[in-house]
Design an enzyme around this catalytic site. Sequence first.
Site, mmCIF file in Angstrom:
data_model
loop_
_atom_site.group_PDB
_atom_site.id
_atom_site.type_symbol
_atom_site.label_atom_id
_atom_site.label_comp_id
_atom_site.label_asym_id
_atom_site.label_seq_id
_atom_site.Cartn_x
_atom_site.Cartn_y
_atom_site.Cartn_z
ATOM 1 N N PHE A 21 -54.660 23.765 18.900
ATOM 2 C CA PHE A 21 -54.808 23.506 19.937
ATOM 3 C C PHE A 21 -54.781 22.698 20.688
ATOM 4 C CE2 PHE A 21 -58.516 21.264 22.671
ATOM 5 C CZ PHE A 21 -58.550 22.504 23.097
ATOM 6 N N TYR A 24 -53.066 18.209 25.045
ATOM 7 C CA TYR A 24 -52.682 17.504 26.638
ATOM 8 C C TYR A 24 -52.515 18.411 28.263
ATOM 9 C CZ TYR A 24 -48.883 15.707 29.587
ATOM 10 O OH TYR A 24 -48.253 15.153 30.309
ATOM 11 N N ASP A 50 -54.282 19.107 18.057
ATOM 12 C CA ASP A 50 -52.678 18.562 18.108
ATOM 13 C C ASP A 50 -52.689 17.322 19.347
ATOM 14 O OD1 ASP A 50 -49.926 18.539 17.345
ATOM 15 O OD2 ASP A 50 -50.489 18.372 20.261
ATOM 16 N N TYR A 55 -50.931 11.073 24.507
ATOM 17 C CA TYR A 55 -51.376 11.689 26.110
ATOM 18 C C TYR A 55 -52.588 11.137 26.436
ATOM 19 C CZ TYR A 55 -49.424 16.285 23.527
ATOM 20 O OH TYR A 55 -48.081 15.833 22.837
ATOM 21 N N GLY A 220 -45.107 29.412 27.424
ATOM 22 C CA GLY A 220 -44.604 28.553 29.196
ATOM 23 C C GLY A 220 -44.643 27.085 29.270
ATOM 24 N N HIS A 222 -47.234 23.519 31.181
ATOM 25 C CA HIS A 222 -48.276 23.229 32.415
ATOM 26 C C HIS A 222 -47.428 23.077 33.738
ATOM 27 C CE1 HIS A 222 -45.940 19.561 31.908
ATOM 28 N NE2 HIS A 222 -46.366 19.856 30.266
ATOM 29 N N ASN A 273 -60.013 25.856 29.116
ATOM 30 C CA ASN A 273 -60.827 27.278 30.042
ATOM 31 C C ASN A 273 -61.469 27.618 28.626
ATOM 32 O OD1 ASN A 273 -61.195 29.634 30.300
ATOM 33 N ND2 ASN A 273 -61.319 28.817 32.416
ATOM 34 N N ARG A 276 -60.712 31.527 27.721
ATOM 35 C CA ARG A 276 -59.092 31.143 27.256
ATOM 36 C C ARG A 276 -59.092 30.789 26.233
ATOM 37 N NH1 ARG A 276 -57.234 30.829 33.106
ATOM 38 N NH2 ARG A 276 -56.890 28.428 33.059
ATOM 39 N N GLU A 279 -60.863 33.348 23.545
ATOM 40 C CA GLU A 279 -59.138 34.725 24.028
ATOM 41 C C GLU A 279 -58.130 34.109 22.766
ATOM 42 O OE1 GLU A 279 -57.608 38.018 25.167
ATOM 43 O OE2 GLU A 279 -60.150 37.284 25.972
#
EC number: 1.1.1.-
Length: 323
Positions: A21, A24, A50, A55, A220, A222, A273, A276, A279
């Site tokens: 997980f 950031y 992580d 951060y 991808g 942020h 979220n 997600r 998910e």
Amino acid sequence: MDSKHQCVKLNDGHFMPVLGFGTYAPAEVPKNKALEATKLAIEAGFRHIDSAHLYNNEEYVGLAIRSKIADGTVKREDIFYTSKLWCNSHRPEFVRPALERSLKNLQLDYVDLYLIHFPVSLKPGEELIPKDENGKLLFDTVDLCATWEAMEKCKDAGLAKSIGVSNFNRRQLEMILNKPGLKYKPVCNQVECHPYLNQRKLLDFCKSKDIVLVAFSALGSHREKPWVDQNSPVLLEDPVLCALAKKHKRTPALIALRYQLQRGVVVLAKSYNEQRIRENMKVFEFQLTSEDMKAIDGLDRNIRYLTLDIFAGPPNYPFSDEY
């Protein structure tokens, strides 16, 4: 071992859960959101968390971990927690104090993994991104082999169970591996890795040295304004990923995560979220065929979302080499 907690054995004998997980979040997201998201992730089944000093969220992430230990959801040894040494602490004498500061923020006795976050050294001090009056970064010159020796001492002291690197290229990995008197190899190299930048050559090199590749920005990016080109293509809208998602009745994100697991890459999934987060745990519930994998391999187009151009210039900037 249930599929949720699949692990890979590191070259020092410790085990790392293959799904992590990522915590950031862009600057505009309130830091306390990391508390709620990390708790949700642990409740959903994530055991690999992580973060990094950079951060600015370790006190919240640590609080989340400790609250889930306190309520009996997990034990400390169930959690694999990663922190990272920032560029302003590369001088050997600053390495252990930097880790101790992270531990103090986390209120934990040790981290499972401590990484050199980025190979370019910055001027020591409180400033994370030190700049001169013209807005140019203030660099430092440090031998990363000396930094690595200080990392090894942190492992020996029990402050970090394992040590590794992040954003290193092949040349920089070889510099550590060929260091006279090397005591511990890096267990991993955490790098940007996704279907548009699949890091095939770096992955093959790491595998040959028994170093695990850990993928960040696996979905991808942020797309945070100051850091990422807003015109770059959106990975999760890719037609090939969308077609495979439809075929498997999954989300494009799950296809991108599953792709990494099947090529032997440990993958970080970042989401704040709740839906997600849950998910993303379903990545263990299906498999891609070799044809699916070939189709995703074909998407590689050397698109690096996080180029960190402001770090370019010093010889240790990692992204000038081919890999």
